[in-house]
Structure formats: structure tokens, C-alpha cells
Design an enzyme around this catalytic site. Structure first.
Site, short mmCIF file in Angstrom:
data_model
loop_
_atom_site.label_atom_id
_atom_site.label_comp_id
_atom_site.label_asym_id
_atom_site.label_seq_id
_atom_site.Cartn_x
_atom_site.Cartn_y
_atom_site.Cartn_z
N CYS A 1 -0.63 6.14 9.03
CA CYS A 1 -1.28 4.82 8.50
C CYS A 1 -2.74 5.18 7.35
O CYS A 1 -2.30 5.59 6.57
CB CYS A 1 -2.05 3.64 9.25
SG CYS A 1 -3.07 4.11 10.45
N ARG B 1 0.83 -1.08 0.09
CA ARG B 1 -0.22 0.07 0.11
C ARG B 1 1.21 1.32 -0.21
O ARG B 1 0.68 2.37 -1.29
CB ARG B 1 -1.12 -0.30 1.13
CG ARG B 1 -2.43 -1.01 1.06
CD ARG B 1 -2.82 -1.23 2.13
NE ARG B 1 -3.68 -0.07 3.03
CZ ARG B 1 -4.12 0.20 3.81
NH1 ARG B 1 -4.17 -1.02 5.07
NH2 ARG B 1 -4.42 1.06 4.09
#
Length: 295
Positions: free
Chosen positions: A246, A186
């Protein structure tokens, strides 16, 4: 607990506390499980099926800013105080948090951090979570009795929370290290984000430290030496200020916990994280090996 509450407690410690009837106004256990919608897991329903004896359920989505466009952003000071007071938690309550993630720990460090952010340091994460609690043969139950509400007084340390504007300024000045706790794929932009309206990638100069690397294969927190090595290998200087990010402010708190265990409390969290950054930042601030953000 001693005056200096341990950030992590073992399953054996908690099992002994339960056996000795210590759960009550001075010790509360919270199941803080939360899952991305794509996983199709109902954390609250799972709690009612089985949980650590004496636990209550802490709903990250409920105890949040309902007016925000982004998921489970931090609640106000008064909202947090009312919410946890209703769970039987007062200023002298030692709170132990855990979750039921297959990782061993996923969302529990977020709630650990929230308590500390709102002035309550008597909080610990159950090492290895429900995964290891079950593996070690400790009891679970479906029984639940709501605790007697208590008064909880919150005071918020705003300096621990970073905004989009803070991070944007830092991208330009490069004054503070920023660690990203999402998976490496990611971060690089090669794996999809779990939210359909967001593409993967990272902002300039962010440092990748996936939250799973802070745990061993069983899901328990690494020892001090291995945690220190992780930061060294990532090029993070623990003596200098750093922030963490995050997907939506949950797993970033694993980085905060690891630094705290190494004697560096007060790592700051970008609450909006990648969910906000991707939507608000211009394309030059989206670094990706994939297709990135189009105008």
C-alpha cells in the site's frame, strides 16, 4: 472466545463483554487509530476525549522501528513485547482492535496483523470500528485507567514480511501475485500521494484492490461471498501465494484480513510499500499514467 478466535467481532459482542465486566487481563481493547499528517487529526487526543470503555491507545508510530527512514516500520520482537505488555496484554489475552476512521476501519487491521506476526493469534478487529459503535448507540467514555502491566512473550514470523529486495526480485521473476491496497487513482498515477516526496503509480504486475472495497457502505467487512468475488474479479488466485502492499504498510493489512476470513491466512506484507519503492526503484519500475519518476 473459542479456541479459534474470530478475526472479526461485532459491536454487540464487545458491548456485551463490557457490560459483563469481562475487560481485564483476559480481554483488552485497543484504539489503534492513526492518520496521515495531512488529515491534521490527533488520534491520541481524540482517544482521551472519547473511546470504547476500557480501551487503551496503541500508537503505531511509537511501536515501530525508530531507526528506519520510513514511517512506522515494524518494531523488533522485544520492542513489541514490551510495548503490548505495558498495555496489560499477556499470552492469554484476547485483544480487540478498532480505529476511529470515517471509513469504519483503516489502521486496525495493521495492528491485528502485527499481533499475529508476533505470535499472538488471540486478536480480533471490531467490525465497523468506532463509526459503527457510535451509530449503533454503544457507550463511549473519556475515563482511562492504565492496565496493570503483564509479561508478553513474542516470537516473530519473518516469512510474513517482505522487503524491497524481495519485491524487486519478484518483479523480475513474476512468481508471486502482489496486491496493492491504495486507491485506484494513486495506483494508476492520476491522484497525488499523501506524502509530498512521493509521486503516485505502481510497480510492474501489481494488482489494484483498494482497501475500501473490502467494506460495505457503513464500513463493516463484506460477507464471504462478496469478498471471494472481489478476489475473483481482480484475478487473484487465493490458492497461490500472494503479497500485499500500500502506501506504508497499513491498509495492505485489509487484504491480509480479507484473505484470512476466506481461509487463506499468511498473506505477506511488503512493509516499506510504495513509500520505500518510489524512493529506491529505478524509473522503469515505476508504472504511472502521470509523469512518473524522473532521473
Amino acid at each position: 472466545m473459542a479456541a479459534q478466535t474470530r478475526a472479526i467481532v461485532s459491536g454487540k459482542w464487545l458491548a456485551d463483554a463490557i457490560k459483563n465486566n469481562r475487560v481485564g487481563p483476559n480481554l483488552r481493547i485497543l484504539d489503534t487509530s492513526w492518520y496521515l499528517p495531512k488529515l491534521k487529526r490527533d488520534a491520541k487526543a481524540e482517544f482521551h476525549q472519547k473511546h470504547v470503555p476500557g480501551a487503551s491507545f496503541f500508537d503505531i508510530d511509537e511501536c515501530s522501528d525508530k531507526n528506519s527512514a520510513f514511517d512506522h516500520m515494524l518494531p523488533t520482537q522485544s520492542h513489541f513485547a514490551d510495548y503490548v505488555g505495558d498495555l496489560g496484554i499477556g499470552g492469554d489475552t484476547h485483544v480487540v482492535v478498532y480505529d476511529t476512521s470515517d471509513f469504519g476501519s483503516y489502521s486496525a487491521p495493521r495492528v491485528w496483523w502485527m499481533f499475529r506476526l508476533f505470535g499472538h493469534n488471540l486478536v480480533s478487529v471490531l467490525d465497523g470500528g468506532m463509526k459503527n459503535w457510535l451509530a449503533d448507540g454503544h457507550p463511549v467514555t473519556s475515563d482511562y485507567s492504565k492496565p496493570e502491566p503483564r509479561e508478553f512473550k513474542a516470537s516473530v514470523n519473518r516469512s510474513w514480511v517482505k522487503t524491497y529486495e524481495d519485491v524487486l526480485e519478484n518483479v523480475k521473476t513474476k512468481r508471486v501475485q502482489v496486491v496493492d491496497a491504495r486507491s485506484a487513482g494513486r495506483f494508476r498515477g492520476t491522484e497525488p500521494e499523501p506524502r509530498d516526496d512521493t509521486l503516485p503509480g505502481h510497480f510492474p504486475d501489481a494488482i489494484s484492490m483498494p482497501f475500501t472495497t473490502f467494506m460495505d457502505a457503513s464500513g463493516k467487512e463484506l460477507g464471504m461471498e462478496n469478498l471471494s468475488r472481489l478476489f475473483n474479479e481482480a484475478g487473484v488466485d487465493l490458492e497461490q501465494p500472494f503479497w500485499t502492499t500500500c502506501g506504508s504498510g497499513v491498509t495492505a493489512c485489509h487484504v491480509v484480513l480479507a484473505a484470512h476470513l476466506l481461509g487463506h491466512p499468511g498473506v505477506c506484507v511488503y512493509d516499506g510499500s510504495w513509500s520505500e519503492w518510489f524512493k529506491r526503484a529505478s524509473p522503469e519500475f515505476i508504472i504511472s499514467e502521470g509523469k512518473g519518476k524522473q532521473l
